[in-house]
Design an enzyme around this catalytic site. Structure first.
Site, mmCIF file in Angstrom:
data_model
loop_
_atom_site.group_PDB
_atom_site.id
_atom_site.type_symbol
_atom_site.label_atom_id
_atom_site.label_comp_id
_atom_site.label_asym_id
_atom_site.label_seq_id
_atom_site.Cartn_x
_atom_site.Cartn_y
_atom_site.Cartn_z
ATOM 1 N N GLY A 249 -3.418 -1.145 6.646
ATOM 2 C CA GLY A 249 -4.862 -1.178 6.408
ATOM 3 C C GLY A 249 -5.465 -2.578 6.311
ATOM 4 N N TYR A 371 -12.330 4.922 -10.444
ATOM 5 C CA TYR A 371 -12.104 3.961 -9.353
ATOM 6 C C TYR A 371 -13.306 3.010 -9.261
ATOM 7 C CZ TYR A 371 -11.677 2.483 -4.411
ATOM 8 O OH TYR A 371 -11.599 1.764 -3.246
ATOM 9 N N ARG A 405 -11.751 2.381 8.487
ATOM 10 C CA ARG A 405 -10.661 3.179 9.045
ATOM 11 C C ARG A 405 -9.315 2.512 8.736
ATOM 12 N NH1 ARG A 405 -11.379 7.040 12.520
ATOM 13 N NH2 ARG A 405 -13.468 6.332 13.075
HETATM 14 N N1 NAP Z 1 -10.324 1.910 3.447
HETATM 15 C C1 NAP Z 1 -11.516 1.951 2.884
HETATM 16 O O1 NAP Z 1 -12.425 2.680 3.345
HETATM 17 C C2 NAP Z 1 -11.818 1.123 1.684
HETATM 18 C C3 NAP Z 1 -13.137 1.078 1.220
HETATM 19 C C4 NAP Z 1 -13.427 0.298 0.116
HETATM 20 C C5 NAP Z 1 -12.429 -0.415 -0.512
HETATM 21 N N2 NAP Z 1 -11.149 -0.357 -0.048
HETATM 22 C C6 NAP Z 1 -10.120 -1.106 -0.781
HETATM 23 O O2 NAP Z 1 -9.340 -1.892 0.103
HETATM 24 C C7 NAP Z 1 -8.011 -2.001 -0.414
HETATM 25 C C8 NAP Z 1 -7.015 -1.623 0.669
HETATM 26 O O3 NAP Z 1 -7.272 -0.289 1.110
HETATM 27 P P1 NAP Z 1 -6.638 0.295 2.447
HETATM 28 O O4 NAP Z 1 -7.492 1.445 2.860
HETATM 29 O O5 NAP Z 1 -6.396 -0.792 3.407
HETATM 30 O O6 NAP Z 1 -5.239 0.862 1.907
HETATM 31 P P2 NAP Z 1 -3.972 1.490 2.687
HETATM 32 O O7 NAP Z 1 -4.279 1.674 4.131
HETATM 33 O O8 NAP Z 1 -3.614 2.679 1.911
HETATM 34 O O9 NAP Z 1 -2.856 0.362 2.495
HETATM 35 C C9 NAP Z 1 -2.373 0.127 1.222
HETATM 36 C C10 NAP Z 1 -1.431 -1.071 1.208
HETATM 37 O O10 NAP Z 1 -1.195 -1.389 -0.165
HETATM 38 C C11 NAP Z 1 0.222 -1.387 -0.470
HETATM 39 N N3 NAP Z 1 0.345 -0.953 -1.867
HETATM 40 C C12 NAP Z 1 -0.096 0.196 -2.424
HETATM 41 N N4 NAP Z 1 0.220 0.231 -3.742
HETATM 42 C C13 NAP Z 1 0.858 -0.935 -4.020
HETATM 43 C C14 NAP Z 1 1.427 -1.487 -5.196
HETATM 44 N N5 NAP Z 1 1.391 -0.859 -6.353
HETATM 45 N N6 NAP Z 1 2.015 -2.711 -5.129
HETATM 46 C C15 NAP Z 1 2.042 -3.390 -3.974
HETATM 47 N N7 NAP Z 1 1.516 -2.919 -2.828
HETATM 48 C C16 NAP Z 1 0.939 -1.701 -2.850
HETATM 49 C C17 NAP Z 1 0.767 -0.409 0.559
HETATM 50 O O11 NAP Z 1 2.175 -0.590 0.785
HETATM 51 P P3 NAP Z 1 3.272 0.237 -0.103
HETATM 52 O O12 NAP Z 1 2.817 1.670 -0.128
HETATM 53 O O13 NAP Z 1 4.555 0.001 0.603
HETATM 54 O O14 NAP Z 1 3.275 -0.379 -1.462
HETATM 55 C C18 NAP Z 1 -0.052 -0.808 1.790
HETATM 56 O O15 NAP Z 1 0.427 -2.004 2.339
HETATM 57 C C19 NAP Z 1 -7.968 -1.103 -1.641
HETATM 58 O O16 NAP Z 1 -8.176 -1.892 -2.779
HETATM 59 C C20 NAP Z 1 -9.140 -0.175 -1.472
HETATM 60 O O17 NAP Z 1 -9.630 0.291 -2.707
HETATM 61 C C21 NAP Z 1 -10.813 0.409 1.029
#
Ligand code: NAP
Length: 469
Positions: A249, A371, A405
């Site tokens: 992501g 959250y 996404r």
């Molecule tokens: N996608 C959206 O629409 C969106 C919108 C607003 C904000 N955000 C924020 O953006 C950030 C990233 O979101 P994303 O959608 O890119 O997430 P994602 O696709 O679910 O990717 C999550 C990443 O975080 C790692 N991770 C999860 N828990 C962890 C932990 N405890 N320690 C170390 N690494 C950890 C995962 O690897 P492992 O599972 O191997 O640990 C993976 O590399 C988050 O803070 C989210 O709240 C996302």
């Protein structure tokens, strides 16, 4: 602990960091901020047209730009003004003069440019406003009023054009030359700014040299045109970065963006197999990335991670990028910042903390109150650290993504009804991509943003400014 080192390649930039083939109109380009913007856009490859009232000055600038091989043309016209007077002393003429020069022209030029911006398929309007539009300042009341709602209004009406508002603080330019010559005002204003100085163009050099940087430009040839961006400001060569949660992501995109700008990046995630796969891929792309298995929700693992980072980067760190992965992790954001503080401080002025928060920290959503509360707290943490650690040469900012996404919300985005509803709420009419968040995070780490601290920047296609039903 999984770890792999790969070779550095700083030339792997892609078309997202280029303006080749685009056209731009910059008003008031002969002096100050407008002048700097003309040069920046032209260096990125745009063909720029600018205007000013003084024909002789315009001619001098055009000659200079021609000598620099920049594609700039110009015509005589108007730009922004400020009248420094107490509100009670402003005459109706003063009021009308400021409004007609600043606000009327911004609106009218936007109207006139609309068909051209629309025809280009991806037009962008950037208004250079002022911090005077969001905080009260003595003696410039009419100037301040003009910026309150124009970009928001144009943004939601424009839909496919993106309109942005840039709010400079106190920047050393000819418009405030007289004020800057007043030592008392200069001292008071520098004291008020967290970074302890008024803004200027050349400050990043000290950081650049402390990172061992060398002067060079990067050239990208495309369709016989070239762009020559000053790499001192748009490069992370020599910088060390810790990017948490980098295997999927948004985090994954940020690792690649920073590494492409030349930074040495260390990242972490919990799943060792996935981490190993990513490190192999980055190795093949010749990006300089190392990684550790770490669950950032564990205090002892955070300490181990920082020990690792300390030894890999010889006790210095320029960039901490933290993604707030779960709602229980505000503690981790705070603790990692604390642990990184001595390393960030040791790297000299210009180091940067970027928290990835969310638009959920800015507006309310059903069903995710905890959250959202933690994301809101993270935005405030960035502001507080910006104040407290500015004296240590550390900046702190937040990027607040809208709906992006990523593997994290893959299931949600399979729901066509949800996607249609969400896209309908977003002026740009679609969900975002991880790379679009990574680009803003990278900007906040680059020397180009060295006067930006304590800010929350939404990357949401305009969702949070949309007042329409
Ligand atoms: N996608 C959206 O629409 C969106 C919108 C607003 C904000 N955000 C924020 O953006 C950030 C990233 O979101 P994303 O959608 O890119 O997430 P994602 O696709 O679910 O990717 C999550 C990443 O975080 C790692 N991770 C999860 N828990 C962890 C932990 N405890 N320690 C170390 N690494 C950890 C995962 O690897 P492992 O599972 O191997 O640990 C993976 O590399 C988050 O803070 C989210 O709240 C996302």
């Amino acid at each position: 602990m999984a770890e792999r080192e790969s070779r550095r390649d700083n030339k792997a930039m892609d078309g997202r960091w280029s303006l080749l083939g685009t056209t731009a109109l910059v008003t008031g380009g002969t002096k100050g901020i407008g002048h700097a913007i003309v040069e920046e856009l032209a260096r990125f490859g745009a063909a720029v047209h600018t205007c000013a009232r003084n024909e002789a000055e315009l001619e001098t600038c055009l000659k200079k730009w021609e000598g620099m091989n920049l594609n700039v043309t110009g015509s005589v016209n108007n730009a922004g003004i400020a009248i420094w007077k107490a509100a009670t002393d402003h005459t109706l003429e003063d009021y009308r003069h400021v409004m007609s020069t600043n606000l009327d022209s911004a609106f009218h030029l936007s109207q006139l440019a609309h068909p051209l911006l629309k025809a280009s398929g991806s037009g962008s309007i950037v208004f250079i406003s002022s911090v005077a539009a969001i905080v009260g300042m003595r003696n410039i009341s009419a100037y301040s009023e003009r910026w309150i709602s124009l970009p928001e209004a144009l943004h939601v009406n424009g839909r496919r054009d993106s309109n942005k508002l840039c709010l400079p603080g106190f920047i050393g330019t000819p418009i405030n030359q007289q004020l800057l010559e007043d030592k008392e005002i200069l001292a008071a204003e520098s004291n008020r700014a967290l970074l302890g100085r008024v803004g200027e163009a050349a400050r990043w050099r000290r950081w650049w040299l402390s990172c061992g940087g060398q002067r060079e430009v990067f050239r990208v040839a495309a369709e016989e045109k070239t762009m020559e961006v000053d790499r001192e400001r748009w490069s992370l060569m020599g910088a060390a970065a810790l990017v948490t949660a980098g295997t999927r992501g948004i985090g994954h995109a940020i690792v690649e963006e920073l590494a492409r700008f030349g930074a040495a990046v260390h990242t972490c995630a919990r799943n060792e197999v996935e981490l190993e796969k990513c490190l192999q891929r980055w190795g093949a792309m010749q990006l300089k990335v190392t990684g550790s298995v770490c669950d950032v929700s564990s205090p002892t693992e955070r300490e181990k991670l920082m020990e690792r980072v300390k030894s890999i980067f010889n006790g210095k760190l320029n960039i901490l990028d933290y993604k707030f992965v779960m709602s229980t992790n505000l503690e981790a954001a705070f603790h990692l910042s604390q642990l990184a503080h001595p390393l960030l401080k040791a790297s000299g002025s210009g180091s940067s903390i970027v928290f990835i928060s969310s638009v959920a920290g800015l507006v309310g959503f059903d069903g995710i109150c905890l959250y959202s509360a933690t994301k809101g707290a993270m935005n405030q943490l960035a502001r507080s650290l910006a104040c407290e650690w500015a004296k240590d040469g550390i900046r702190a900012n937040c990027v607040a993504p809208g709906c992006i996404r990523t593997p994290g919300n893959e299931q949600l985005l399979k729901d066509e009804e949800f996607v249609a509803k969400e896209s309908g709420r977003v002026p740009l009419g679609r969900v975002g991509e991880a790379e679009e968040v990574a680009a803003v995070a990278a900007f906040l780490c680059l020397p180009a943003s060295f006067y930006v601290t304590g800010q929350v920047i939404a990357v949401d296609g305009g969702r949070t400014v949309n007042g329409n039903v």
